[in-house]
Structures are given as C-alpha cells and as structure tokens.
Design an enzyme around this catalytic site. Structure first.
Site, short mmCIF file in Angstrom:
data_model
loop_
_atom_site.label_atom_id
_atom_site.label_comp_id
_atom_site.label_asym_id
_atom_site.label_seq_id
_atom_site.Cartn_x
_atom_site.Cartn_y
_atom_site.Cartn_z
N ARG A 90 49.97 -29.49 -35.01
CA ARG A 90 49.78 -28.71 -33.78
C ARG A 90 50.85 -29.05 -32.74
O ARG A 90 51.31 -28.18 -32.00
CB ARG A 90 48.37 -28.97 -33.23
CG ARG A 90 47.97 -28.02 -32.13
CD ARG A 90 46.51 -28.15 -31.77
NE ARG A 90 46.20 -29.44 -31.19
CZ ARG A 90 44.97 -29.86 -30.91
NH1 ARG A 90 43.92 -29.09 -31.17
NH2 ARG A 90 44.75 -31.05 -30.37
N LYS A 193 49.31 -26.44 -27.07
CA LYS A 193 48.83 -27.49 -26.15
C LYS A 193 50.00 -27.84 -25.22
O LYS A 193 50.64 -28.89 -25.38
CB LYS A 193 48.31 -28.69 -26.96
CG LYS A 193 47.37 -29.57 -26.14
CD LYS A 193 46.54 -30.45 -27.05
CE LYS A 193 45.82 -31.53 -26.29
NZ LYS A 193 44.74 -31.05 -25.43
N GLU A 229 37.32 -19.93 -24.39
CA GLU A 229 36.93 -21.33 -24.58
C GLU A 229 36.44 -21.95 -23.29
O GLU A 229 36.32 -21.28 -22.26
CB GLU A 229 38.05 -22.14 -25.24
CG GLU A 229 39.35 -22.19 -24.51
CD GLU A 229 40.41 -22.94 -25.31
OE1 GLU A 229 40.08 -23.82 -26.10
OE2 GLU A 229 41.60 -22.63 -25.09
C1 LIG Z 1 42.21 -26.11 -24.25
C2 LIG Z 1 41.60 -26.97 -25.30
N1 LIG Z 1 40.75 -26.42 -26.18
C3 LIG Z 1 40.18 -27.14 -27.17
C4 LIG Z 1 40.44 -28.49 -27.30
C5 LIG Z 1 39.81 -29.28 -28.42
O1 LIG Z 1 40.75 -29.56 -29.42
P1 LIG Z 1 40.60 -30.82 -30.35
O2 LIG Z 1 39.31 -30.71 -31.06
O3 LIG Z 1 41.74 -30.75 -31.30
O4 LIG Z 1 40.65 -32.01 -29.47
C6 LIG Z 1 41.31 -29.12 -26.40
C7 LIG Z 1 41.61 -30.55 -26.53
O5 LIG Z 1 42.60 -30.89 -27.14
C8 LIG Z 1 41.90 -28.34 -25.37
O6 LIG Z 1 42.73 -28.91 -24.50
#
Ligand SMILES: Cc1ncc(COP(=O)(O)O)c(C=O)c1O
Length: 351
Positions: A90, A193, A229
């Site tokens: 990612r 991210k 989200e």
């Molecule tokens: C915007 C966003 N959505 C979802 C997630 C959850 O992702 P992960 O399960 O990979 O931590 C995160 C955290 O990284 C995030 O910043």
C-alpha cells in the site's frame, strides 16, 4: 552499539494499561534518502528532528505518504508483525499515486525490523491492550518551486507505544454523518494513504466532535448517497449472516478489513463488498469501524443531525456477537493465542 536515549526515564514508569493513542518519544528512528535513483543505507538516529529544505515538495505540494502498523507482544513472549507485506504494498501504491519514489519491500522490512528491535524496551507487555505502533513515512525532500515531483525522497520509520485508538476501547462508539466537508474527491487520492486526505478530514473530525461523537462518517463525495468510511477506519455491517463493507474508489483499502472479510468467511459468514446506501443503515444488526489503530470499534450510535435522526445499535451497550467473535479472533492471531492459519504474522527475533 546504540545507547538508549538518556532523556527518557525507564519504561517502568509507563502505565501501559492507560496509555493513550498518541506519540511517545522512544530511543531511535530510522532514515534513508533516495537520490539519483538510488536508496542510501539505513541510518539510525536518536533525534526526533529532521532538517528539511524550505522548498521541499513535501512541505509545499503535499508529496507525502505514510503507513500505520503494529508490533504485538504475544502470550508466548514473542513479538509479532501483522501482514507487513500488505503495508509495504500500500505504501508503494500511495507513493506511485502522487509520483514519489517507491520504497522496495526489502528496505521497508529492514527499516521496520530495525525500528522495533532498537526500541524493544517500548513494546507494551502482553495483556495490557497496548502495542508498539510503527509509522513509516515518505516525502519529497528535494527543492522545487513550481508544482512538480521532487527529485529526492526521504523515508523515515519511527515507533511509539500506543493504547486503544478510541478511548472506549472495545465498547460502542458514536459517529456522526458529515455532509458539508469531504476527505476525498471522486478520482482523487482517497484510496491512498497520503497526508492531504488527513488534512482534508480535519474539519469533518472537528464537526463530529462538536456533535459529541468520536469520528465522522463520510458519504461518497459526489452524490452523498453511499457510505464511504469513518475517519481513519473502514465501515462494516452485519446482516443476514453476511459481512458487508463498502466498495468505493475513494476509501483506503484497510488491511484490517481485508483480514476481517477472510475471518468472517472462516466463520461461515458470507462477505460482500458493494456500495452501501445510507438508507440501508436501519436494516443492519451490527455496525463497526475497523483499522489497525482501533482493530474493531463497535458503533453504538450514528447521528444524522441534518435529518434529525439517530440510528442505534449495541442494545444494552453490548457489542454484537459477530463483531465480538471477529475482534477476539483477530486479536488472538496478533497475540499468538490463536493459530495463524493464514500466515499473516511474522515473529521478530529480538536479541
Ligand atoms: C482513512 C483510513 N481508512 C481506513 C484505515 C484502516 O486501514 P488499516 O486497517 O490498514 O489500518 C486507515 C488506517 O490506516 C485510514 O487512515
């Protein structure tokens, strides 16, 4: 070879059980630079500061990406990383999406291992609910004036012991639907991210707080019809023995969510990734937020202030049975209590 940071008192003074989700100074961080197509050797630093060029593209044009992952102290005294290759992948997708140099898997792995090993006295003990958060970041450190990608990039990894993301822990949280600001645009960078998305989310977070809620629930930014989200976590719901989570190009593909889909299927649930209309909320048996920081936060209330509605879940303040089972299974794998049949964890050999 490396001396621990003398400014930091012994870790005996840390109350692991009440640790907040935040930054705590540790002994060392890891750095390296990409110039003329080549990554430098990893350097170990005991400084929390980094000298940066005033014209760095990371400062002006938001060329910055980061990751968030954790090292967990297991029941067997072994320290585990969870699905780090997914974070590395990612991180590369985020870098590519805003035209930065990508950090190769081997370099990413070496840097996170070094950061954890050199700060091992900060790994919270088993059973405290805390863990060692690992934050890799990458930014354009070369000077440019005029919007263009940098010719130089800096990759840093630091760690911080953290407690649960939501102060409620594994107890129901409240979230608020926010419609008057968006964290991401259609065809924008919502699936990456990158720092800019988080800057864009700050107004929504402040608004949710003003409604007495922990996080904003974002809808798709074009039509405001489907669920996107929740703050820095993905959304999931349970209905008719099915784990349902949004399909959208503007949400971050959560590694926790990807894992929960698999665990739900292991529990003989169906799993669906599809657009979820806001009108469907009322029909869900359980709803939750998931991510590395929160693992699962069961949602007790969704406030729709504009429409004067409150959707309530978690009757009697208790998380739903499927959320509880998924949470216990995932945490159990991360802590070495449950066999890791999908080979998601890597044990770090400490010396
Ligand atoms: C915007 C966003 N959505 C979802 C997630 C959850 O992702 P992960 O399960 O990979 O931590 C995160 C955290 O990284 C995030 O910043």
């Amino acid at each position: 070879m490396f001396q621990k940071n003398s400014e930091i008192t012994g870790t005996e003074s840390i109350d692991w059980k009440t640790l907040p989700f935040g930054y705590l100074k540790t002994d060392f961080n890891i750095r390296c630079t990409f110039t003329e197509g080549i990554w430098s050797e990893l350097e170990v630093s005991d400084s929390e500061y980094f000298p940066i060029h005033i014209a760095a593209t990371g400062l002006h044009y938001g060329q910055e990406a980061f990751e968030g992952m954790k090292a967990y102290m297991g029941i067997d005294g072994k320290v585990r990383l969870f699905r780090w290759t997914e974070n590395a992948k990612r991180f590369q997708i985020s870098a590519k999406g805003i035209l930065m140099a990508e950090v190769p898997n081997e370099l990413f792995h070496e840097a996170i291992l070094k950061a954890v090993k050199l700060n091992q006295r900060f790994i919270p003990p088993y059973g405290t609910g805390a863990s060692l958060y690992i934050r890799p970041l990458l930014f354009g450190s070369g000077a440019e004036v005029g919007v263009k990608p940098s010719s130089e990039y800096t990759f840093i990894v630091f760690v911080s012991p953290v407690g649960p993301y939501f102060k409620e822990g594994f107890s129901p949280v409240k979230i608020a639907i926010v419609r008057d600001s968006d964290r991401a645009a259609p065809n924008g960078t919502g699936n990456l991210k990158v720092g800019g998305n988080y800057a864009a989310s700050l107004r929504g977070i402040a608004k949710a707080h003003s409604f007495g809620c922990g996080s904003p629930l974002y809808l798709d930014s074009k039509d405001k019809l489907n669920i996107d989200e929740i703050g820095a976590a993905n959304f999931f719901a349970i209905k008719n023995n099915t784990y349902i989570t949004p399909k959208s190009d503007s949400i971050l593909p959560s590694i926790t969510n990807m894992s929960l889909i698999q665990l739900a299927q292991d529990l003989n649930l169906k799993a669906e990734r599809r657009p979820i209309s806001i009108d469907e909320i009322e029909s869900f048996d359980e709803v939750g937020a998931c991510g590395t920081a929160a693992i699962i936060s069961p949602i007790g209330e969704i406030k729709d202030i504009e429409n004067n509605k409150i959707y309530r879940f978690c009757i009697n303040g208790q998380p739903g049975p499927i959320s509880l089972k998924l949470y216990n299974t995932l945490v159990g794998i991360q802590n070495g209590e449950i066999p890791d049949k999908h080979n998601w964890t890597e044990i770090i050999e400490l010396n």
